[in-house]
Write an enzyme that holds these catalytic residues in place. Structure first.
Site, PDB file in Angstrom:
ATOM      1  N   TYR A   1     -11.562 -16.484  24.852  1.00  0.00           N
ATOM      2  CA  TYR A   1     -12.380 -17.010  23.746  1.00  0.00           C
ATOM      3  C   TYR A   1     -11.572 -16.931  22.442  1.00  0.00           C
ATOM      4  O   TYR A   1     -11.424 -17.929  21.726  1.00  0.00           O
ATOM      5  CB  TYR A   1     -13.672 -16.193  23.639  1.00  0.00           C
ATOM      6  CG  TYR A   1     -14.520 -16.500  22.417  1.00  0.00           C
ATOM      7  CD1 TYR A   1     -14.952 -17.793  22.128  1.00  0.00           C
ATOM      8  CD2 TYR A   1     -14.917 -15.466  21.549  1.00  0.00           C
ATOM      9  CE1 TYR A   1     -15.749 -18.049  21.006  1.00  0.00           C
ATOM     10  CE2 TYR A   1     -15.711 -15.719  20.436  1.00  0.00           C
ATOM     11  CZ  TYR A   1     -16.129 -17.011  20.173  1.00  0.00           C
ATOM     12  OH  TYR A   1     -16.897 -17.273  19.067  1.00  0.00           O
TER      13      TYR A   1
ATOM     14  N   ASN B   1     -19.722 -11.014  13.129  1.00  0.00           N
ATOM     15  CA  ASN B   1     -20.822 -11.143  14.111  1.00  0.00           C
ATOM     16  C   ASN B   1     -22.149 -11.425  13.412  1.00  0.00           C
ATOM     17  O   ASN B   1     -22.553 -10.686  12.517  1.00  0.00           O
ATOM     18  CB  ASN B   1     -20.912  -9.873  14.959  1.00  0.00           C
ATOM     19  CG  ASN B   1     -19.660  -9.703  15.799  1.00  0.00           C
ATOM     20  OD1 ASN B   1     -18.679  -9.151  15.339  1.00  0.00           O
ATOM     21  ND2 ASN B   1     -19.674 -10.226  17.002  1.00  0.00           N
TER      22      ASN B   1
HETATM   23  N1  LIG Z   1     -22.837 -15.787  16.889  1.00  0.00           N
HETATM   24  C1  LIG Z   1     -21.835 -15.198  16.251  1.00  0.00           C
HETATM   25  O1  LIG Z   1     -21.857 -13.985  16.034  1.00  0.00           O
HETATM   26  C2  LIG Z   1     -20.657 -16.008  15.748  1.00  0.00           C
HETATM   27  C3  LIG Z   1     -19.781 -15.401  14.830  1.00  0.00           C
HETATM   28  C4  LIG Z   1     -18.693 -16.135  14.368  1.00  0.00           C
HETATM   29  C5  LIG Z   1     -18.490 -17.422  14.787  1.00  0.00           C
HETATM   30  N2  LIG Z   1     -19.351 -17.994  15.669  1.00  0.00           N
HETATM   31  C6  LIG Z   1     -19.104 -19.382  16.051  1.00  0.00           C
HETATM   32  O2  LIG Z   1     -20.188 -20.130  15.530  1.00  0.00           O
HETATM   33  C7  LIG Z   1     -20.447 -21.258  16.351  1.00  0.00           C
HETATM   34  C8  LIG Z   1     -21.908 -21.260  16.764  1.00  0.00           C
HETATM   35  O3  LIG Z   1     -22.168 -20.081  17.506  1.00  0.00           O
HETATM   36  P1  LIG Z   1     -23.644 -19.635  17.939  1.00  0.00           P
HETATM   37  O4  LIG Z   1     -23.682 -18.160  17.936  1.00  0.00           O
HETATM   38  O5  LIG Z   1     -24.642 -20.398  17.175  1.00  0.00           O
HETATM   39  O6  LIG Z   1     -23.645 -20.062  19.462  1.00  0.00           O
HETATM   40  P2  LIG Z   1     -24.502 -21.160  20.259  1.00  0.00           P
HETATM   41  O7  LIG Z   1     -24.027 -21.125  21.669  1.00  0.00           O
HETATM   42  O8  LIG Z   1     -25.945 -20.947  19.997  1.00  0.00           O
HETATM   43  O9  LIG Z   1     -24.013 -22.496  19.555  1.00  0.00           O
HETATM   44  C9  LIG Z   1     -22.953 -23.294  20.063  1.00  0.00           C
HETATM   45  C10 LIG Z   1     -23.540 -24.647  20.383  1.00  0.00           C
HETATM   46  O10 LIG Z   1     -22.475 -25.507  20.836  1.00  0.00           O
HETATM   47  C11 LIG Z   1     -22.984 -26.289  21.901  1.00  0.00           C
HETATM   48  N3  LIG Z   1     -21.839 -26.756  22.685  1.00  0.00           N
HETATM   49  C12 LIG Z   1     -21.033 -26.040  23.516  1.00  0.00           C
HETATM   50  N4  LIG Z   1     -20.111 -26.845  24.077  1.00  0.00           N
HETATM   51  C13 LIG Z   1     -20.326 -28.093  23.579  1.00  0.00           C
HETATM   52  C14 LIG Z   1     -19.709 -29.357  23.805  1.00  0.00           C
HETATM   53  N5  LIG Z   1     -18.683 -29.501  24.647  1.00  0.00           N
HETATM   54  N6  LIG Z   1     -20.191 -30.442  23.141  1.00  0.00           N
HETATM   55  C15 LIG Z   1     -21.257 -30.320  22.291  1.00  0.00           C
HETATM   56  N7  LIG Z   1     -21.876 -29.140  22.048  1.00  0.00           N
HETATM   57  C16 LIG Z   1     -21.417 -28.046  22.685  1.00  0.00           C
HETATM   58  C17 LIG Z   1     -23.935 -25.373  22.655  1.00  0.00           C
HETATM   59  O11 LIG Z   1     -24.889 -26.064  23.435  1.00  0.00           O
HETATM   60  C18 LIG Z   1     -24.580 -24.593  21.513  1.00  0.00           C
HETATM   61  O12 LIG Z   1     -25.767 -25.222  21.059  1.00  0.00           O
HETATM   62  C19 LIG Z   1     -19.460 -21.167  17.500  1.00  0.00           C
HETATM   63  O13 LIG Z   1     -18.341 -21.985  17.191  1.00  0.00           O
HETATM   64  C20 LIG Z   1     -19.065 -19.707  17.516  1.00  0.00           C
HETATM   65  O14 LIG Z   1     -17.776 -19.538  18.056  1.00  0.00           O
HETATM   66  C21 LIG Z   1     -20.426 -17.305  16.160  1.00  0.00           C
END
Ligand SMILES: NC(=O)c1ccc[n+]([C@@H]2O[C@H](COP(=O)([O-])OP(=O)(O)OC[C@H]3O[C@@H](n4cnc5c(N)ncnc54)[C@H](O)[C@@H]3O)[C@@H](O)[C@H]2O)c1
Length: 315
Positions: free
Chosen positions: A147, A176
């Site tokens: 990841y 996070n």
């Molecule tokens: N949750 C955290 O703590 C956190 C912290 C820092 C960064 N992020 C980043 O923030 C972003 C959102 O994370 P989140 O926690 O909301 O997770 P999440 O899984 O709820 O959101 C990611 C979304 O991307 C969609 N997705 C995945 N593959 C896809 C594709 N090929 N085409 C279209 N859509 C696709 C999923 O269906 C999902 O709705 C991500 O890029 C993650 O790496 C998250």
């Protein structure tokens, strides 16, 4: 502005959508629903700014080409990704394709249409923190999991489009993030899972000894940061962190949520080799160039998350 938001049906994405719609923009949301949910967007049904919700993948180049040709996006907030560390270890191919190759496809369209790219990376790319002043953007990275490796690779491509083509791009690294709409099952975040288990009278299971720390950012603070990066020229070509600026051990987090040490159990870590022992954010750069600061304390954020889960959430 015309804005494309990928991953908009996900946890953070729906909050970013909420803010962009509230600010009066025209929004297109692309999500393949691999981890997102249509229900996350119910609140916005019929909103005049929500132009279209497209169920489709960033890996579908034809779909992307059609969307970009039709709508001349000013900004692309690129949040769509596979986000689970353990899944990336079990199945690196899916994470690499979504997080790195998918980002490349987005970049190619943005280059053709001169669309600003806000790339959502993560604090999970950093090596452990050793200083009490926290992790700045100059801190060493360490791809401790596929990841993290896939995100670092994508970050490099995003910045290369800034240097090679002068495309306005920015890499943002939120720490996070937690809050309402995060999944409360095994694939959810630690805060959501702990609160759900506590409310259901279940044990709170901690991987390893629980001394690992996290800097926990409330999701509306995170969304405000994400949105602001799209509207600032000063961040172009930059990497910018956002976090609360305080870290808490997973042991202390469990105690804060449950209050009952008897309910807290330690179990064998599923991926000790990819654990990051200390994550503490230094957000001075975001404060300096985006005038961004977190506003919600951990206690208030946990209360709001608990209220949402208690009221039924989306589980
Ligand atoms: N949750 C955290 O703590 C956190 C912290 C820092 C960064 N992020 C980043 O923030 C972003 C959102 O994370 P989140 O926690 O909301 O997770 P999440 O899984 O709820 O959101 C990611 C979304 O991307 C969609 N997705 C995945 N593959 C896809 C594709 N090929 N085409 C279209 N859509 C696709 C999923 O269906 C999902 O709705 C991500 O890029 C993650 O790496 C998250």
């Amino acid at each position: 502005m015309n804005i494309l938001l990928t991953g908009g049906a996900g946890f953070i994405g729906r909050w970013v959508a909420r803010q962009l719609l509230g600010e009066g923009h025209h929004l297109w949301i692309l999500d393949d629903l691999s981890n997102g949910r249509k229900e996350n967007l119910h609140e916005f049904e019929g909103h005049p700014g929500l132009e279209e919700f497209i169920v489709g993948s960033i890996l579908d180049e034809k779909l992307l080409e059609g969307l970009f040709n039709a709508h001349n996006f000013d900004i692309c907030y690129h949040l769509g990704a596979s986000i689970n560390v353990q899944d990336s270890i079990d199945d690196p191919s899916t994470t690499f394709n979504n997080d790195t190759v998918g980002t490349f496809y987005i970049l190619e369209q943005c280059r053709r249409h001169n669309t600003k790219v806000v790339f959502m990376s993560t604090c999970m790319v950093y090596d452990r923190c050793n200083e009490e002043t926290g992790i700045t953007e100059l801190h060493p990275t360490k791809p401790a999991s596929p990841y993290a490796g896939a995100k670092v690779a994508a970050e490099n491509m995003v910045l290369s489009y800034y240097y090679a083509y002068g495309l306005p791009t920015v890499v943002i690294r939120p720490f996070n993030t937690y809050g309402p709409f995060q999944k409360t099952g095994g694939e959810g975040g630690v805060v959501a899972i702990f609160i759900k288990n506590e409310l259901n009278g279940l044990d709170l299971n901690i991987y390893g000894d629980g001394t690992q720390t996290r800097d926990l950012l409330y999701v509306e603070d995170c969304a405000r940061f994400v949105v602001s990066a799209g509207f600032s020229d000063k961040v172009n070509g930059e990497i910018v962190n956002a976090g609360l600026g305080k870290d808490i051990s997973v042991n202390d987090l469990a105690l804060l949520i449950s209050g009952d040490p008897k309910r807290i159990k330690h179990v064998e870590h599923i991926h000790p080799q990819s654990e990051i022992q200390k994550l503490l954010c230094n957000s001075d750069k975001a404060s300096r160039i985006l005038s961004w600061k977190p506003e919600i304390s951990l206690e208030v954020g946990i209360r709001r998350t608990r209220e949402w889960i208690q009221s039924g959430g989306l589980a």
